[in-house]
Design a protein around this motif. Sequence first.
Motif, PDB file in Angstrom:
ATOM      1  N   ASP A  92      46.777  70.483  97.022  1.00  0.00           N
ATOM      2  CA  ASP A  92      47.355  71.503  97.906  1.00  0.00           C
ATOM      3  C   ASP A  92      46.337  72.064  98.892  1.00  0.00           C
ATOM      4  N   GLN A 116      49.354  66.494  97.421  1.00  0.00           N
ATOM      5  CA  GLN A 116      49.838  67.537  98.330  1.00  0.00           C
ATOM      6  C   GLN A 116      48.798  67.890  99.393  1.00  0.00           C
ATOM      7  N   ASN A 139      49.915  61.640  95.144  1.00  0.00           N
ATOM      8  CA  ASN A 139      51.290  61.885  95.555  1.00  0.00           C
ATOM      9  C   ASN A 139      51.388  63.033  96.565  1.00  0.00           C
ATOM     10  N   TYR A 140      52.526  63.094  97.251  1.00  0.00           N
ATOM     11  CA  TYR A 140      52.765  64.108  98.280  1.00  0.00           C
ATOM     12  C   TYR A 140      51.705  64.062  99.386  1.00  0.00           C
ATOM     13  N   ARG A 164      55.975  59.992  96.649  1.00  0.00           N
ATOM     14  CA  ARG A 164      56.099  60.956  97.739  1.00  0.00           C
ATOM     15  C   ARG A 164      55.105  60.681  98.868  1.00  0.00           C
ATOM     16  N   ASN A 165      54.939  59.398  99.201  1.00  0.00           N
ATOM     17  CA  ASN A 165      54.172  59.002 100.365  1.00  0.00           C
ATOM     18  C   ASN A 165      55.103  58.265 101.323  1.00  0.00           C
TER      19      ASN A 165
END
Length: 348
Positions: A92, A116, A139-140, A164-165
């Motif tokens: 994040d 993230q 991921n993300y 999540r790519n």
Amino acid sequence: MMGPVLAACLLIILSTAWISQANGALCKKDGGVCTCNDKTKSVDCSNIKLTAIPSNIPTDTDRLVLQGNKLSSLPRTAFHGLSSLTFLSLFDNELQTLPAGVFDELKNLETLWLAQNQLQALPIGVFNHLVELDRLDLNYNQLTSLPPGIFDKLTKLTRLDLDRNQLERLPNGVFDKLTQLGTLYLSTNQLKRVPEGAFDFLEKLKMLQLQENPWDCTCNDILYMAKWLKKKQDEGLGGVDTAGCEEGGKAVLKITEEEAAEDCVYPNTTTAIPTTIITTLASSNDDDIPELPVPQENFQKFLGYQEPDHLPTQPQCLMSISGYLGLMMSLVLTSAAILYVIHFLKKA
């Protein structure tokens, strides 16, 4: 004459103390805003809006948490000297790229969280020195492809998250060295197929997530994956039924050779250049070829140019009230020492 000498020594000591305090104000106990635990050798700098990694992290730190900040880039030497790290979280943040060599000294790292962020690409060999890595979370992010051999040195990896790519394809043999892998997440990407033999070396795989991809079940390239998933379903692998065809939603593992009969060529597949084009180019005069302007930034990217590693800004761990008070006190003492030196010099 001893007075000025003593005063000069005092000035040096106070200045050194002030610099030490500025470099040491990482943890809350020292006037910083990070949480440090000397017993567990952990440093938690999460959710404090850092824009640069603190440069004074103790070299014996085992666990470093930098998640929930505003990091948009990393210097190549960001983690140099932190060879004791086993856990690193950059979850994040706002990272758009990773500099080559940024993880080279983390040879004991077991967990790396990069989820993230805004990563669009990975440098070749960026994970090559993480020989003890057990878990890698990517991921993300915004990855559209993976460099060949990107995971080849991660022979102890047991979990890999790539969901999540925006992955459109996988390199040949990308998972071949991950013989200890138990969990693989590839869901929510743009995959239409996987290369022949992509999963053949994943003998210890227990969970595989493939849903939310546009699997193309009309092309015979899908047959390897369909047969492999069917075999693994019989062996009890979890998640094999999560891959559904883009058209119709039928499970990939149920696709037959009759249904996947087409020979499809995807945009990323290398194709031959028509001989007519080659002949035309060979017979053209240089004067006939128009000059196309190339933006400088694109030319630099083509050559693999990278900006020099930036020096991190003053860590925000110094931005607490107690840190300011400590610095002000040091300045007062330093000023007093300077006045003391001037006083004795006048007498001398």
